[in-house]
Design a protein around this motif. Structure first.
Motif, PDB file in Angstrom:
ATOM      1  N   TRP A 178      56.372 111.023  15.983  1.00 31.40           N
ATOM      2  CA  TRP A 178      55.832 110.422  14.763  1.00 31.40           C
ATOM      3  C   TRP A 178      54.324 110.580  14.667  1.00 31.40           C
ATOM      4  O   TRP A 178      53.779 110.689  13.559  1.00 31.40           O
ATOM      5  CB  TRP A 178      56.224 108.948  14.674  1.00 31.40           C
ATOM      6  N   GLU A 179      53.646 110.618  15.791  1.00 31.96           N
ATOM      7  CA  GLU A 179      52.190 110.809  15.764  1.00 31.96           C
ATOM      8  C   GLU A 179      51.838 112.175  15.166  1.00 31.96           C
ATOM      9  O   GLU A 179      50.849 112.303  14.451  1.00 31.96           O
ATOM     10  CB  GLU A 179      51.615 110.679  17.173  1.00 31.96           C
ATOM     11  N   ARG A 180      52.647 113.186  15.438  1.00 27.37           N
ATOM     12  CA  ARG A 180      52.412 114.511  14.854  1.00 27.37           C
ATOM     13  C   ARG A 180      52.740 114.547  13.366  1.00 27.37           C
ATOM     14  O   ARG A 180      52.350 115.484  12.671  1.00 27.37           O
ATOM     15  CB  ARG A 180      53.242 115.566  15.584  1.00 27.37           C
ATOM     16  N   ARG A 181      53.433 113.528  12.886  1.00 25.85           N
ATOM     17  CA  ARG A 181      53.824 113.468  11.479  1.00 25.85           C
ATOM     18  C   ARG A 181      52.996 112.448  10.693  1.00 25.85           C
ATOM     19  O   ARG A 181      53.414 111.992   9.633  1.00 25.85           O
ATOM     20  CB  ARG A 181      55.323 113.162  11.384  1.00 25.85           C
ATOM     21  N   GLY A 182      51.841 112.081  11.233  1.00 21.80           N
ATOM     22  CA  GLY A 182      50.893 111.271  10.477  1.00 21.80           C
ATOM     23  C   GLY A 182      50.814 109.810  10.846  1.00 21.80           C
ATOM     24  O   GLY A 182      50.013 109.070  10.267  1.00 21.80           O
ATOM     25  N   TYR A 183      51.630 109.365  11.827  1.00 29.62           N
ATOM     26  CA  TYR A 183      51.552 107.974  12.245  1.00 29.62           C
ATOM     27  C   TYR A 183      50.349 107.779  13.171  1.00 29.62           C
ATOM     28  O   TYR A 183      49.895 108.699  13.838  1.00 29.62           O
ATOM     29  CB  TYR A 183      52.831 107.554  12.965  1.00 29.62           C
ATOM     30  N   SER A 184      49.877 106.543  13.225  1.00 23.63           N
ATOM     31  CA  SER A 184      48.726 106.197  14.051  1.00 23.63           C
ATOM     32  C   SER A 184      48.996 106.470  15.530  1.00 23.63           C
ATOM     33  O   SER A 184      50.127 106.318  16.000  1.00 23.63           O
ATOM     34  CB  SER A 184      48.396 104.717  13.866  1.00 23.63           C
ATOM     35  N   ASN A 185      47.962 106.804  16.262  1.00 27.43           N
ATOM     36  CA  ASN A 185      48.091 107.008  17.702  1.00 27.43           C
ATOM     37  C   ASN A 185      48.050 105.682  18.454  1.00 27.43           C
ATOM     38  O   ASN A 185      48.558 105.584  19.570  1.00 27.43           O
ATOM     39  CB  ASN A 185      46.972 107.925  18.207  1.00 27.43           C
ATOM     40  N   THR A 186      47.459 104.648  17.849  1.00 24.79           N
ATOM     41  CA  THR A 186      47.263 103.377  18.538  1.00 24.79           C
ATOM     42  C   THR A 186      48.236 102.284  18.099  1.00 24.79           C
ATOM     43  O   THR A 186      48.596 101.420  18.892  1.00 24.79           O
ATOM     44  CB  THR A 186      45.814 102.913  18.379  1.00 24.79           C
ATOM     45  N   ALA A 187      48.669 102.254  16.846  1.00 21.76           N
ATOM     46  CA  ALA A 187      49.840 101.500  16.391  1.00 21.76           C
ATOM     47  C   ALA A 187      49.753  99.993  16.567  1.00 21.76           C
ATOM     48  O   ALA A 187      50.713  99.344  16.962  1.00 21.76           O
ATOM     49  CB  ALA A 187      51.094 102.034  17.097  1.00 21.76           C
ATOM     50  N   ASP A 188      48.619  99.400  16.234  1.00 28.01           N
ATOM     51  CA  ASP A 188      48.443  97.958  16.375  1.00 28.01           C
ATOM     52  C   ASP A 188      48.887  97.243  15.092  1.00 28.01           C
ATOM     53  O   ASP A 188      48.238  97.368  14.055  1.00 28.01           O
ATOM     54  CB  ASP A 188      46.974  97.643  16.669  1.00 28.01           C
ATOM     55  N   PRO A 189      49.977  96.464  15.133  1.00 24.29           N
ATOM     56  CA  PRO A 189      50.457  95.805  13.915  1.00 24.29           C
ATOM     57  C   PRO A 189      49.447  94.838  13.308  1.00 24.29           C
ATOM     58  O   PRO A 189      49.405  94.674  12.086  1.00 24.29           O
ATOM     59  CB  PRO A 189      51.703  95.045  14.381  1.00 24.29           C
TER      60      PRO A 189
ATOM     61  N   THR B 150      46.310  94.983  13.009  1.00 21.41           N
ATOM     62  CA  THR B 150      45.263  95.610  12.202  1.00 21.41           C
ATOM     63  C   THR B 150      45.864  96.542  11.155  1.00 21.41           C
ATOM     64  O   THR B 150      45.156  97.362  10.570  1.00 21.41           O
ATOM     65  CB  THR B 150      44.265  96.385  13.097  1.00 21.41           C
ATOM     66  N   ASN B 151      47.194  96.408  10.943  1.00 23.06           N
ATOM     67  CA  ASN B 151      47.896  97.236   9.944  1.00 23.06           C
ATOM     68  C   ASN B 151      47.680  98.731  10.223  1.00 23.06           C
ATOM     69  O   ASN B 151      47.525  99.540   9.324  1.00 23.06           O
ATOM     70  CB  ASN B 151      47.421  96.890   8.532  1.00 23.06           C
ATOM     71  N   ASP B 152      47.711  99.068  11.510  1.00 26.27           N
ATOM     72  CA  ASP B 152      47.358 100.396  12.005  1.00 26.27           C
ATOM     73  C   ASP B 152      48.586 101.316  11.998  1.00 26.27           C
ATOM     74  O   ASP B 152      49.104 101.692  13.039  1.00 26.27           O
ATOM     75  CB  ASP B 152      46.781 100.232  13.420  1.00 26.27           C
ATOM     76  N   ARG B 153      49.062 101.637  10.805  1.00 26.11           N
ATOM     77  CA  ARG B 153      50.318 102.380  10.650  1.00 26.11           C
ATOM     78  C   ARG B 153      50.130 103.896  10.679  1.00 26.11           C
ATOM     79  O   ARG B 153      50.962 104.602  11.237  1.00 26.11           O
ATOM     80  CB  ARG B 153      51.007 101.982   9.344  1.00 26.11           C
ATOM     81  N   PHE B 154      49.091 104.380  10.044  1.00 26.81           N
ATOM     82  CA  PHE B 154      48.962 105.808   9.834  1.00 26.81           C
ATOM     83  C   PHE B 154      47.637 106.355  10.369  1.00 26.81           C
ATOM     84  O   PHE B 154      46.640 105.635  10.429  1.00 26.81           O
ATOM     85  CB  PHE B 154      49.103 106.152   8.349  1.00 26.81           C
ATOM     86  N   SER B 155      47.644 107.609  10.738  1.00 28.55           N
ATOM     87  CA  SER B 155      46.448 108.264  11.236  1.00 28.55           C
ATOM     88  C   SER B 155      45.392 108.311  10.158  1.00 28.55           C
ATOM     89  O   SER B 155      45.687 108.495   8.971  1.00 28.55           O
ATOM     90  CB  SER B 155      46.794 109.685  11.687  1.00 28.55           C
ATOM     91  N   GLN B 156      44.130 108.170  10.555  1.00 29.66           N
ATOM     92  CA  GLN B 156      43.038 108.282   9.603  1.00 29.66           C
ATOM     93  C   GLN B 156      42.924 109.683   9.033  1.00 29.66           C
ATOM     94  O   GLN B 156      42.307 109.898   8.000  1.00 29.66           O
ATOM     95  CB  GLN B 156      41.725 107.882  10.283  1.00 29.66           C
ATOM     96  N   LYS B 157      43.551 110.657   9.717  1.00 28.42           N
ATOM     97  CA  LYS B 157      43.498 112.045   9.259  1.00 28.42           C
ATOM     98  C   LYS B 157      44.534 112.334   8.190  1.00 28.42           C
ATOM     99  O   LYS B 157      44.494 113.363   7.555  1.00 28.42           O
ATOM    100  CB  LYS B 157      43.696 113.000  10.449  1.00 28.42           C
ATOM    101  N   SER B 158      45.545 111.446   8.055  1.00 29.41           N
ATOM    102  CA  SER B 158      46.627 111.730   7.109  1.00 29.41           C
ATOM    103  C   SER B 158      46.261 111.293   5.698  1.00 29.41           C
ATOM    104  O   SER B 158      45.278 110.646   5.470  1.00 29.41           O
ATOM    105  CB  SER B 158      47.909 111.032   7.571  1.00 29.41           C
TER     106      SER B 158
END
Length: 198
Positions: free
Chosen positions: A177-188, A190-198
């Motif tokens: 999922w990280e390669r598909r745009g999900y966050s690498n750190t995944a902290d609920p 902080t609503n850390d769902r998606f990569s800043q690059k996506s």
């Protein structure tokens, strides 16, 4: 963090932003449920460690166990409270294999081909485990049995089902999922769902 330190309180609120409570433990996976039981399951633990091992079910079962009651948060917006899992603490695994100083990440591989990644520090948190039981019963196949990773403080995609391999690595390797745009750190919290690059 040593893995045995007191749990850090992340928020005064129990429910992370954007989540809603459920009580039925929803099932999400890649559509493959491997046919595994205690006779054909093994866990390979290797990479940047002093003592690589491959544990069969009997060897895994003899490691010290603990039980944790935790909340689970899925990126699909459901959360379930007070879920009781039992298993082997990740820091017990780390003590067994003895990570080298250069080991900074853990790459997880599942029997269904799924992968995910975390820092070694995140994996050494006090409640991270390789779980084999839920609510006092063996973990069901649909929920990742016979054994899955549980990382309660992070979104559930970091808790790989049907775990077959833990590889300690000097470098990070984003997973499925990280390669598909999900966050690498995944902290609920902080609503850390998606990569800043996506």
């Amino acid at each position: 963090m040593s893995g045995k330190d007191v749990r850090v309180e992340r928020s005064g609120e129990r429910m992370p932003p954007g989540q809603h409570e459920v009580k039925d433990f929803p099932v999400l996976d890649l559509g493959i449920k491997p046919d595994l039981d205690d006779s054909n399951w093994k866990l390979k633990i290797h990479g940047e460690v002093e003592n690589p091992v491959e544990l069969n079910w009997d060897e895994f079962s003899k490691l010290p166990n603990f039980t944790d009651v935790c909340d689970i948060h899925c990126v699909t917006t459901w959360s379930q409270f007070d879920m009781k899992f039992s298993g082997v603490a990740f820091f017990t695994i780390a003590e067994l294999v003895k990570p080298k100083e250069c080991a900074k990440h853990v790459i997880m591989q599942s029997y269904d081909g799924y992968t995910t990644n975390l820092t070694l520090d995140a994996m050494l948190d006090d409640d991270v485990m390789i779980a084999h039981s839920f609510e006092g019963e063996p973990l069901s196949r649909e929920h990742g049995g016979p054994a899955r990773v549980m990382v309660p403080k992070l979104y559930a995609w970091k808790s790989a089902k049907w775990i077959r391999e833990l590889r300690f690595s000097e470098t990070d390797e984003p997973g499925y999922w990280e390669r598909r745009g999900y966050s690498n750190t995944a902290d609920p919290f902080t609503n850390d769902r998606f990569s800043q690059k996506s």
